[in-house]
Design a protein around this motif. Sequence first.
Motif, short mmCIF file in Angstrom:
data_model
loop_
_atom_site.label_atom_id
_atom_site.label_comp_id
_atom_site.label_asym_id
_atom_site.label_seq_id
_atom_site.Cartn_x
_atom_site.Cartn_y
_atom_site.Cartn_z
N ARG A 191 -12.31 5.60 -3.47
CA ARG A 191 -12.01 6.36 -4.68
C ARG A 191 -13.05 6.10 -5.76
N GLN B 213 2.45 1.61 -3.48
CA GLN B 213 1.49 1.97 -4.51
C GLN B 213 1.03 3.42 -4.37
N GLU B 214 0.83 3.87 -3.14
CA GLU B 214 0.41 5.26 -2.93
C GLU B 214 1.48 6.24 -3.38
N MET B 215 2.74 5.81 -3.40
CA MET B 215 3.83 6.68 -3.83
C MET B 215 4.23 6.43 -5.28
N PHE C 276 0.83 -1.21 0.00
CA PHE C 276 0.00 0.00 0.00
C PHE C 276 0.87 1.26 0.00
N LEU C 277 1.87 1.29 0.87
CA LEU C 277 2.79 2.44 0.92
C LEU C 277 3.41 2.68 -0.45
N SER D 257 -8.16 -0.91 1.94
CA SER D 257 -7.50 -0.02 0.99
C SER D 257 -8.41 1.17 0.69
N LEU D 258 -7.93 2.05 -0.17
CA LEU D 258 -8.70 3.25 -0.54
C LEU D 258 -9.50 3.06 -1.81
N SER D 259 -9.41 1.89 -2.44
CA SER D 259 -9.98 1.73 -3.78
C SER D 259 -11.49 1.95 -3.80
#
Length: 318
Positions: A315, A273-275, A270-271, A310-312
């Motif tokens: 979003r 992918q977010e970056m 996750f870290l 996750s944030l998916s």
Amino acid sequence: MTDLPNRVEITEEGPREGFQIEKGPIPTSDKIALIDALSATGAPRIQVASFVNPKIVPGWADAEDVVAGFTPRPGCEYFALWFNAKGMERAKTYADRLTLYSSITVTASEAFTKKNLNKDHAAQLVFQREHVAAHQAAGVPITRISVQAAFGCNYQGEVTVADAMRVIADAFEVAKDTGCAISKISLADSMGWADPAHIERLVGAVQDKYPELGIALHLHDTRGLGIANAYAGLKMGVRMFDAAVAGLGGCPFAGHPGAPGNIATEELVFLCQEMGIETGYDLEALLEAAALAQRIVGRQLPSNLLKGGSLSKFRRAA
């Protein structure tokens, strides 16, 4: 160095790392089910078992059955852990399913060497020479150096950069004398002593001394700094990490039962992918595997992302 890598390789160690300390017994079928679930996440490498003395690590008494039982996925490398020639011979039986290799292993804390291996540093170096000879005779390559307790030790206390660099130099002497071509150094925070500044100091020292070698970080989240330490490694250009799904595991000889083990694979993915750093993992499939791991052990595992998700979906709804 401050440039983040474009892509990282995250090795999944949850099955081996996790099931070695569970009170269990964990059914063999559950171990196989977790490996198969992890194979569907896009993991490039999965450590599936330990060929160790079942009297010492009873959680891996069924190593042969697990290795024989999982379904390999093309493109994923499966490997195992062992500490001696007997373990290597057990693993070699499954050379058609496992990628076989080993390491020259040293420990930056002599107190931990004695606790974990019942040897002092000098005896460990003698053993490593014997270890290399046995593997060379068997045709099993040794291409990396692994440094345990590289950042600190619950039994010794502080481990300085100089302490770690000293044992790395000793390991390179073993490699030189035995003709091993080393391509990677793995730095393990076995008991959760690292902080981001210490990561930067030791990784920087290794990069300065051995610029041609790849560096891997094996980070434990014992005191909640695991992901922060991974980020520090990323900023230093580290491209290889070990992690464990849902934060499974921990070292049975580290002296803090119940503490979190490796950083959770899904949190590191996750870290990254977010970056905008590629990992090759399917995060949603990885979260499903993490939930399976939690059901198997029957208790809440440390992963915060497993709790928060996750944030998916948020979003998509926005």
